[in-house]
Scaffold this active site. Structure first.
Site, PDB file in Angstrom:
ATOM      1  N   CYS A 151       0.757  -1.585   0.138  1.00 38.48           N
ATOM      2  CA  CYS A 151       0.288  -0.009   0.138  1.00 38.48           C
ATOM      3  C   CYS A 151       0.661   1.253  -0.181  1.00 38.48           C
ATOM      4  CB  CYS A 151      -1.329  -0.013   0.369  1.00 38.48           C
ATOM      5  SG  CYS A 151      -2.441   1.356   1.042  1.00 38.48           S
ATOM      6  N   HIS A 195      -4.215  -5.763   1.375  1.00 37.72           N
ATOM      7  CA  HIS A 195      -3.160  -6.061   2.660  1.00 37.72           C
ATOM      8  C   HIS A 195      -4.364  -7.004   3.079  1.00 37.72           C
ATOM      9  CE1 HIS A 195      -2.209  -1.873   4.018  1.00 37.72           C
ATOM     10  NE2 HIS A 195      -3.548  -1.452   3.343  1.00 37.72           N
TER      11      HIS A 195
END
Length: 489
Positions: A336, A434
């Site tokens: 991310c 994630h």
């Protein structure tokens, strides 16, 4: 029929409120009750995606799991995500509504209380029992005006309170008795009992301490809870959960994964499945220390403020360490915000993250990220490339990343969209997903790439097993029937 409600408040931060609510949620769910966890206001950069496409604190997602229900935005209606020492992004019922500095936020609270009570009523309508977690310390009377997290909520909702103290840090008698001393009498009257957490040794040695607290406060002694070592196997929400594991000794033959601890590190529970693997040593590198030369993989974690954390990364000299790691043939993975840092440039034309509108990236991936106002929040499935190993995880990010290396995506979603980027030599990768390592298939694949193997344990099943044992632990040491009797209906 209206659900019963009970609130666990603490004498301070990190006394175990989240864990106790999770354990009680599983204990009462195992009794056949429909349980819902609730935290009016949380402050964390470790968030989870809900089925509604919103976000809540990671602790409430774990508590929902403990209660055997899907997480909902109503379980944490106000989430504050710190962006600086004095300001936070404000998320209400799962959606970002703006940013506020600490002093500005005080003016927001009265109107946020209506959203808090709306979510609370939503949960009460579908439950037999709502277990509420307070925030920080109940004794912060300087913050009482407009409070929506502790006594302000308890009074507004008529929810009785049990106060939790932590004996492991010392001074538990003073912290419990002192809390009553500083509270307004009407607030103190909401407290019906107390619990003492993290006791070590012979409990009979503290029997007189429990009696003294009860005598001084007039509250019922509801349990002396022994230390539960397996709590370390559950996902931690607070960055405090990372402490105590910095630069652990590498196990013989273990592969070393180095993770720089960024100022605004986010969703760091991505690391938990790796830390549970016996063939891996996860080295958390705090500011002031170099990235270890023996690392097999440097993992750049998520970040709430990517540009600011990238500037901090460079200020530590970690960019030099990382370049040396790559020259030695080491692997790099960015998750991310960490993925965004690996590119050539990050642009923030709308000033979403702050005043810095553009910054050069680390240049290890030929991609450019542009921050966009719309946030991507979704559970995702797909397969990694080119091996087609399935995965499940979630997206939670601002920004779009494009460039030549993105033409070699790391993953492909089930709807056909590509995700991530891979360098030409295959040793530097990035992804927006994630939860990748919580997927046993993906964790095994990455450990194989590092020249080791997974222990083969099912990570998610292991979490549920620990929650079951936590519930049994609390049933033994807490007067759970008395807690139910105290709960307001």
């Amino acid at each position: 029929m209206t659900a019963r409600t009970l609130m666990i408040q603490g004498t301070g931060s990190d006394v175990g409120k989240s864990l106790i609510v999770a354990g009680l949620s599983r204990a009462f769910a195992r009794r056949g009750l429909r349980v819902r966890p609730f935290k009016p206001q949380n402050m964390s950069n470790n968030a989870a995606v809900t089925a509604e496409g919103g976000e809540i604190g990671r602790a409430q997602a774990l508590q929902a799991r403990a209660a055997c229900v899907a997480p909902s935005v109503h379980m944490n209606p106000v989430l504050l995500k710190p962006q600086s020492e004095t300001g936070s992004q404000v998320v209400v019922q799962g959606r970002r509504v703006g940013t506020a500095k600490a002093r500005e936020y005080q003016a927001w609270k009265p109107r946020l209380l209506s959203a808090v009570l709306d979510s609370f009523d939503h949960l009460r309508a579908e439950a037999d029992l709502v277990l509420v977690e307070g925030a920080g310390s109940a004794s912060e009377v300087n913050l009482r005006a407009g409070d929506i997290a502790n006594m302000g909520f308890a009074r507004a909702s008529g929810t009785p309170v049990v106060l939790l103290g932590d004996i492991d840090r010392g001074g538990v008698i003073a912290s419990l008795v002192g809390t009553k001393a500083v509270l307004d009498p009407d607030d103190a009257a909401m407290i019906r009992g107390f619990l003492v957490n993290r006791f070590r040794g012979d409990p009979s040695l503290f029997a007189d301490g429990m009696a003294l607290i009860a005598a001084r406060t007039g509250w019922a002694a509801l349990g002396l809870i022994p230390h539960f070592p397996e709590a370390a196997r559950l996902p931690a929400e607070d960055v405090l959960g990372l402490k105590g594991s910095v630069r652990p000794s590498a196990r013989p033959g273990a592969r070393v994964i180095a993770v720089p601890v960024l100022p605004r590190i986010a969703n760091f529970d991505d690391l938990d499945p790796l830390r549970a693997e016996p063939g891996v040593s996860v080295v958390l590198v705090e500011p002031g220390r170099p990235l270890p030369a023996e690392a097999d993989l440097v993992l750049l974690p998520g970040s709430k403020t990517t540009i600011a954390d990238l500037i901090a990364f460079r200020a530590e000299g970690w960019d030099i360490d990382l370049a040396a790691h790559v020259r030695r043939g080491g692997r790099v993975l960015g998750l991310c915000g960490g993925y965004q840092m690996l590119g050539r440039r990050i642009e923030d034309p709308h000033g979403i993250e702050g005043e810095v509108r553009a910054v050069d990236g680390l240049g290890l991936l030929d991609v450019v990220t542009v921050m966009t106002p719309d946030k991507r929040l979704a559970a995702v499935t797909g397969a990694s490339l080119p091996d087609e190993t399935p995965f499940c995880g979630y997206e939670m990010h601002l920004g779009e990343t494009r460039g030549p290396d993105a033409a070699r995506p790391l993953l492909r979603f089930a709807d056909g969209r590509p995700d991530g980027a891979v360098s030409a030599d295959g040793r530097v990768c990035g992804t927006y997903v994630h939860g990748l390592f919580a997927d046993d298939r993906q964790r095994a694949l990455w450990l194989e790439r590092l020249g080791t193997s997974s222990a083969g344990e099912a990570y998610e099943a292991g979490i549920d097993a620990v929650l079951d044992r936590l519930a049994e632990h609390l049933e033994r040491h807490v007067a759970c029937d008395a807690l139910l009797a105290l709960a307001a209906g």
